[in-house]
Design a protein around this motif. Structure first.
Motif, PDB file in Angstrom:
ATOM      1  N   ILE A   1       3.445   9.126  -3.835  1.00 23.40           N
ATOM      2  CA  ILE A   1       3.559   7.673  -3.974  1.00 23.40           C
ATOM      3  C   ILE A   1       2.755   6.966  -2.881  1.00 23.40           C
ATOM      4  CG2 ILE A   1       5.171   5.732  -3.991  1.00 23.40           C
ATOM      5  CD1 ILE A   1       5.357   7.512  -6.446  1.00 23.40           C
TER       6      ILE A   1
ATOM      7  N   LYS B   1      -0.912   7.337  -3.559  1.00 18.84           N
ATOM      8  CA  LYS B   1      -1.364   6.480  -4.660  1.00 18.84           C
ATOM      9  C   LYS B   1      -1.478   5.025  -4.237  1.00 18.84           C
ATOM     10  CE  LYS B   1       0.361   9.409  -8.394  1.00 18.84           C
ATOM     11  NZ  LYS B   1       1.414   9.595  -9.389  1.00 18.84           N
ATOM     12  N   LYS B   2      -0.597   4.608  -3.318  1.00 18.25           N
ATOM     13  CA  LYS B   2      -0.661   3.218  -2.861  1.00 18.25           C
ATOM     14  C   LYS B   2      -1.985   2.930  -2.161  1.00 18.25           C
ATOM     15  CE  LYS B   2       4.201   2.061  -2.292  1.00 18.25           C
ATOM     16  NZ  LYS B   2       5.332   2.142  -1.361  1.00 18.25           N
TER      17      LYS B   2
ATOM     18  N   ASN C   1      -1.780  -9.304 -13.773  1.00 14.11           N
ATOM     19  CA  ASN C   1      -0.495  -9.646 -13.170  1.00 14.11           C
ATOM     20  C   ASN C   1       0.419  -8.419 -13.110  1.00 14.11           C
ATOM     21  OD1 ASN C   1       1.004 -11.566 -11.889  1.00 14.11           O
ATOM     22  ND2 ASN C   1       2.006 -12.312 -13.747  1.00 14.11           N
ATOM     23  N   PHE C   2       0.344  -7.602 -14.160  1.00 13.70           N
ATOM     24  CA  PHE C   2       1.107  -6.349 -14.190  1.00 13.70           C
ATOM     25  C   PHE C   2       0.703  -5.452 -13.023  1.00 13.70           C
ATOM     26  CE2 PHE C   2       0.824  -1.852 -15.619  1.00 13.70           C
ATOM     27  CZ  PHE C   2       2.168  -1.572 -15.749  1.00 13.70           C
ATOM     28  N   MET C   3      -0.614  -5.297 -12.840  1.00 19.90           N
ATOM     29  CA  MET C   3      -1.083  -4.463 -11.742  1.00 19.90           C
ATOM     30  C   MET C   3      -0.629  -5.035 -10.394  1.00 19.90           C
ATOM     31  SD  MET C   3      -2.290  -1.822 -12.701  1.00 19.90           S
ATOM     32  CE  MET C   3      -3.591  -0.720 -13.072  1.00 19.90           C
TER      33      MET C   3
ATOM     34  N   ASP D   1       2.017  -6.757  -9.806  1.00 19.22           N
ATOM     35  CA  ASP D   1       3.447  -6.456  -9.655  1.00 19.22           C
ATOM     36  C   ASP D   1       3.644  -5.004  -9.232  1.00 19.22           C
ATOM     37  OD1 ASP D   1       4.499  -8.922 -10.238  1.00 19.22           O
ATOM     38  OD2 ASP D   1       4.662  -8.537 -12.391  1.00 19.22           O
ATOM     39  N   ILE D   2       2.919  -4.121  -9.913  1.00 11.14           N
ATOM     40  CA  ILE D   2       3.071  -2.693  -9.647  1.00 11.14           C
ATOM     41  C   ILE D   2       2.721  -2.373  -8.195  1.00 11.14           C
ATOM     42  CG2 ILE D   2       2.060  -0.430 -10.164  1.00 11.14           C
ATOM     43  CD1 ILE D   2       4.026  -1.364 -12.251  1.00 11.14           C
ATOM     44  N   TYR D   3       1.639  -2.992  -7.696  1.00 10.41           N
ATOM     45  CA  TYR D   3       1.225  -2.709  -6.320  1.00 10.41           C
ATOM     46  C   TYR D   3       1.850  -3.691  -5.333  1.00 10.41           C
ATOM     47  CZ  TYR D   3      -2.160   0.693  -8.027  1.00 10.41           C
ATOM     48  OH  TYR D   3      -2.734   1.781  -8.604  1.00 10.41           O
ATOM     49  N   GLN D   4       2.783  -4.505  -5.856  1.00  6.25           N
ATOM     50  CA  GLN D   4       3.532  -5.410  -4.987  1.00  6.25           C
ATOM     51  C   GLN D   4       2.626  -6.321  -4.151  1.00  6.25           C
ATOM     52  OE1 GLN D   4       7.468  -5.079  -4.544  1.00  6.25           O
ATOM     53  NE2 GLN D   4       6.683  -4.896  -6.618  1.00  6.25           N
ATOM     54  N   VAL D   5       1.667  -6.949  -4.822  1.00  5.68           N
ATOM     55  CA  VAL D   5       0.791  -7.887  -4.132  1.00  5.68           C
ATOM     56  C   VAL D   5       1.487  -9.250  -4.081  1.00  5.68           C
ATOM     57  CG1 VAL D   5      -1.489  -8.961  -4.158  1.00  5.68           C
ATOM     58  CG2 VAL D   5      -1.172  -6.668  -5.110  1.00  5.68           C
TER      59      VAL D   5
ATOM     60  N   VAL E   1       2.436 -13.227  -4.002  1.00  3.56           N
ATOM     61  CA  VAL E   1       1.956 -14.232  -4.948  1.00  3.56           C
ATOM     62  C   VAL E   1       0.696 -14.947  -4.461  1.00  3.56           C
ATOM     63  CG1 VAL E   1       2.511 -16.436  -6.022  1.00  3.56           C
ATOM     64  CG2 VAL E   1       4.155 -14.576  -6.100  1.00  3.56           C
TER      65      VAL E   1
ATOM     66  N   ARG F   1      -2.299 -12.624  -4.664  1.00  2.00           N
ATOM     67  CA  ARG F   1      -2.716 -12.239  -6.011  1.00  2.00           C
ATOM     68  C   ARG F   1      -3.420 -13.389  -6.699  1.00  2.00           C
ATOM     69  NH1 ARG F   1       2.471 -10.806  -9.699  1.00  2.00           N
ATOM     70  NH2 ARG F   1       3.177  -9.908  -7.750  1.00  2.00           N
ATOM     71  N   LYS F   2      -2.936 -14.615  -6.454  1.00  2.00           N
ATOM     72  CA  LYS F   2      -3.594 -15.790  -7.038  1.00  2.00           C
ATOM     73  C   LYS F   2      -5.041 -15.838  -6.589  1.00  2.00           C
ATOM     74  CE  LYS F   2      -0.018 -19.285  -7.455  1.00  2.00           C
ATOM     75  NZ  LYS F   2       0.504 -20.470  -6.790  1.00  2.00           N
TER      76      LYS F   2
ATOM     77  N   ILE G   1      -7.044 -12.663  -8.004  1.00  2.00           N
ATOM     78  CA  ILE G   1      -7.271 -12.671  -9.455  1.00  2.00           C
ATOM     79  C   ILE G   1      -8.283 -13.749  -9.820  1.00  2.00           C
ATOM     80  CG2 ILE G   1      -6.183 -13.152 -11.677  1.00  2.00           C
ATOM     81  CD1 ILE G   1      -3.767 -11.606 -10.761  1.00  2.00           C
TER      82      ILE G   1
END
Ligand SMILES: Nc1ncnc2c1ncn2[C@@H]1O[C@H](COP(=O)(O)OP(=O)(O)OP(=O)(O)O)[C@@H](O)[C@H]1O
Ligand SMILES: [Mg+2]
Lengths: 240, 558
Positions: free
Chosen positions: A72, A75-76, A98-100, A102-106, A108, A111-112, A115
């Protein structure tokens, strides 16, 4: 950053030895190009690094974590783009990113920013609300690229990333790779385009029939003969 | 014709994975015990169902003999077979005609539309044989060994075995061709396809129901009349579904009249097939090519709406759960298969009330009497559990990832969390099924709130157990190699195991209830015992699931 020791993998219960005792060390801040003829074992090696395949023998240390013992954490540290990225057809590009995130806990705010940055850069803003199955091949590749970079991975791994990208996108991709390294991260990619490897990579490894037959900077590979092109070196080394 | 034959052979090869199988056992040297084990469990599971069914048919045969119509057994089997072919057919046909990836390969080839259509049709036929033959063969054998009608009977029954799926499948195919032609122009095509096909299913069931309805009146009286007057049962029942009658007479009567019926049956089958080919030449490509378009550029996202979508972060488990949910609803084959059970079962329950309101009233007043309350509650719980657990959600949840499985392997989310997301998703779908069917049955039977609540809890517990089992079987044996989503759900053995699990749990509950009734346990003790049993069985299953998750995810290579 990436340390591979004595890695072996065979398919079909030993009938095909795809990777054979491969050892390799990639340093932080480096762009590493992975070359080799078709069927040499590049994809197999990459898949073992990111955890898609289990090695028969040997170990892989990513960012200090053994990817067998501590998958784990390993992979992170990785962002991976496969040679033919099949992503969820029935999500929109936006939902996938957005899914990715969430998965990598970026967080907000980050991520904005990221992205928006990637969508803008790859010209995907208009398509972001559409289902991925409506994308062209190159668009799918670019959304997968963006998805792999959202968490600013310490090790960015790509399998033949230039294939299928238009000239502008592949130019942008090369820029991104440089930037990623300047931030102290590592880039590892396989390619058949020798000019790209020549100009972009800090070091190059050549794999042939599962074995690493040469590794080093371009100068080291030339062994003093300044006139040698990478193409000649490659052809000579993989002759037999 | 030569082209067509080679297309057909290649398609058959791909469909049954013959080359792939050969590769697996010669080159990859996979364990041989695996297919043997699977084969054994199919024979055991399928065999026991067929055995039960054969016992039932023998009863029908005896009853038919009493009514002087021994061929009743043939009629029932042929009707049942056509009915099943129809239900399975709708899903097969839609996904094979319109959602398969080989279409991209086939369309550019110099083939006529009806070549492709015919090869797809035959593939579906062959798949339907797997359903049709177990239904037909026992009846043919029972009649043949009982009546000894001679060699011609056996030869004709071979033809019937081959042809029975044709008529229902052609009807389904024509419906689908037209549906796709209509739907292709509209937005939200996938949603319309799901709704349209479910509608078609309901329509088909309704027609079937009314067509087979016995004449109005007191059924006791009717049967007596029939025995006394030696009335022709076959004619009565078959009246409205003539092809099955023709097939039955054609098989059973070895006279000239029998042959006429038989030839009539053959002719109708062939004519309908011809009609389909003709329509296919007109419609098939149009619907198909329109179907390749995905809605694009409909709504451009503004910067604000992009940011609005990104406002909320979720935990990995929630993100995975939402992803499962969206992919499930947006892939027509998944949605159809997952939702069909919970729509069909309540519908089949409600149908008699609408169709035969008068007679049902009498029955209802009987059922609603307090002394039957327990039987009604438990019976309803059984039905609800069946309806809510025959979705293929859990037993294909890893298989469905197919070529995107690399994402699950690559992401830094422990396998346990990924399994949790899948379990939540399948429980959500089953939960909706439980609520919907409990409500429908509860209202139809005027059950008290407390009884409805009991059914709800029992079935929820049952679904925890079943979904854990289904996930476990998919974890141990996923089908990840597929090109067309329909292969992931329809051509997946795990679906069969899932049904067997459901039947096993129902059988276990029935046995337990019978035992407790023998012991004169009170009603609520029985409910509690059933609930506790499900719960206690679920705990070790979940434990095994979570223990194996990590190593299985690692073992599956992508
Ligand atoms: N799934 C598989 N099953 C069996 N053999 C495989 C499989 N994948 C790869 N191989 C074999 O392993 C060897 C190495 O393949 P690999 O895909 O790693 O090569 P590659 O260097 O990525 O080639 P290319 O440049 O064509 O992408 C080849 O001999 C190939 O045939
Ligand atoms: Mg490769």
């Amino acid at each position: 950053m990436l340390r591979i020791s004595n890695l072996s993998k065979s398919y079909n219960r030993g009938a095909v030895k795809a990777v054979d005792g491969l050892s390799l060390h990639v340093k932080p801040g480096e762009i590493f190009g992975f070359l080799g003829p078709n069927g040499a074992g590049k994809t197999t090696t990459i898949k073992m690094i990111v955890g898609l395949l289990n090695p028969d023998e040997g170990s892989i240390i990513v960012n200090g974590y053994d990817n067998q013992k501590n998958p784990i954490e390993a992979k992170k540290s990785i962002g991976y783009v496969p040679d033919n990225p099949v992503v969820y057809d029935n999500l929109t590009g936006m939902e996938y990113l957005n899914f990715m995130a969430d998965i990598y806990q970026v967080p907000v705010t980050l991520r904005k920013e990221r992205i928006n940055y990637f969508l803008e850069m790859f010209d995907l803003t208009d398509a972001a609300g559409d289902l991925i199955k409506s994308y062209s091949h190159g668009m799918k590749q670019k959304i997968a690229l963006a998805g792999a970079l959202l968490h600013n991975p310490a090790l960015w791994i790509m399998d033949e990333p230039m294939v299928g990208l238009d000239p502008k996108s592949s130019h942008l991709l090369k820029e991104l790779m440089r930037q990623h390294c300047q931030k102290g991260n590592t880039v590892f990619f396989s390619t058949h385009i020798l000019e790209v490897a020549e100009r972009l990579c800090d070091r190059i490894g050549i794999i042939h029939r599962g074995k690493l037959i040469a590794v080093g900077t371009l100068d080291e590979l030339r062994r003093g003969e300044q006139s040698e092109t990478l193409e000649n070196i490659f052809l000579e080394l993989t002759e037999q | 014709m030569k082209q067509f034959i080679s297309l057909l052979i290649t398609s058959l090869n791909v469909n049954f994975g013959i080359s792939a199988l050969r590769y697996r056992f010669t080159k990859e040297k996979k364990h041989l015990w695996e297919p043997i084990l699977i084969g054994l469990s199919i024979i055991l599971g399928g065999g026991s169902i067929i055995a039960l069914y054969t016992v039932f048919l023998q009863g029908v045969y005896k009853g038919g003999q009493m009514l002087n119509s021994p061929e009743l057994v043939l009629l029932i089997a042929i009707l049942a077979c056509q009915f099943m072919v129809f239900i399975f057919g709708i899903f097969y046909v839609i996904s094979a005609f319109y959602f398969s990836n080989d279409i991209d390969l086939l369309v550019p080839l110099p083939l006529k539309p009806y070549h492709i259509l015919a090869s797809k049709f035959i593939i579906i036929m062959v798949n339907e044989y797997l359903v049709a033959w177990p239904v037909l063969l026992p009846a043919i054998i029972i009649y043949g060994t009982g009546m000894r009608p001679g060699l011609m009977y056996w030869l004709k029954s071979l033809l019937v075995l081959l042809l029975t799926p044709v008529i229902p499948l052609v009807l389904v195919s024509i419906f689908v061709l037209i549906l796709m032609r209509v739907v292709s122009i509209r937005k939200n095509r996938d949603v319309l396809v799901v709704l349209g096909s479910l509608l078609g299913l309901l329509l088909g069931l309704t027609i079937n129901y009314f067509a087979q309805k016995l004449p109005e009146g007191n059924s006791q009286q009717f049967i007596q009349d029939m025995i006394v007057a030696r009335a022709d049962v076959i004619k009565l029942i078959g009246q409205r579904v003539p092809p099955s009658t023709w097939a039955t007479y054609g098989l059973a009567m070895q006279t000239l009249e029998g042959w006429m019926y038989f030839i009539l049956y053959l002719l109708i089958s062939l004519t309908l097939f011809g009609l389909l080919m003709w329509l296919g030449n007109l419609f098939f490509y149009k619907g198909l090519l329109a179907g390749q378009e995905v809605n694009r550029g409909r709504k451009k996202l503004s910067a604000q709406s992009i940011n609005a979508q990104l406002e909320k972060a979720s935990s990995p488990v929630i993100a995975l759960f939402l992803k499962e949910w969206k992919l499930f609803l947006r892939t027509p084959v998944y949605a159809m298969n997952g939702l069909a059970g919970m729509i069909m079962v309540p519908f089949l329950i409600l149908m008699p009330f609408i169709a035969r309101a008068e007679e049902m009233k009498a029955l209802l007043t009987q059922i609603r009497q307090p002394q039957f309350a327990m039987q009604v509650t438990l019976g309803s719980a059984g039905l609800v559990l069946f309806a809510s657990s025959i979705n293929i959600v859990a037993c294909t949840s890893i298989s469905r990832e197919g070529k995107t499985f690399w994402i699950s392997k690559m992401i830094p989310v422990p396998a346990r969390q990924q399994v949790t997301a899948k379990l939540l998703h399948s429980m959500a779908i089953s939960g909706i099924g439980v609520v919907v069917t409990t409500a429908v049955i509860g209202i139809a039977l005027k059950l008290s709130i407390i009884r409805m609540f009991t059914i709800f809890i029992l079935c929820l517990l049952g679904n925890v157990l079943l979904n854990a089992l289904n996930l476990l079987i998919d974890l141990l044996h996923p089908r990840l190699e597929w090109d067309n989503p329909q292969e992931a759900v329809k051509q997946n053995l795990n679906g069969l195991f899932s049904i067997l699990f459901t039947l096993a749990v129902l059988a276990l509950s029935a046995i337990l209830t019978a035992l407790l009734v023998q012991l004169r346990a009170s009603e609520w003790i029985i409910h509690a015992a059933l609930g506790l049993t499900m719960g206690f069985l679920a705990i070790p299953t979940l434990a095994i699931l979570y223990t194996l998750a990590e190593s299985q995810y690692r073992r599956l290579e992508a």
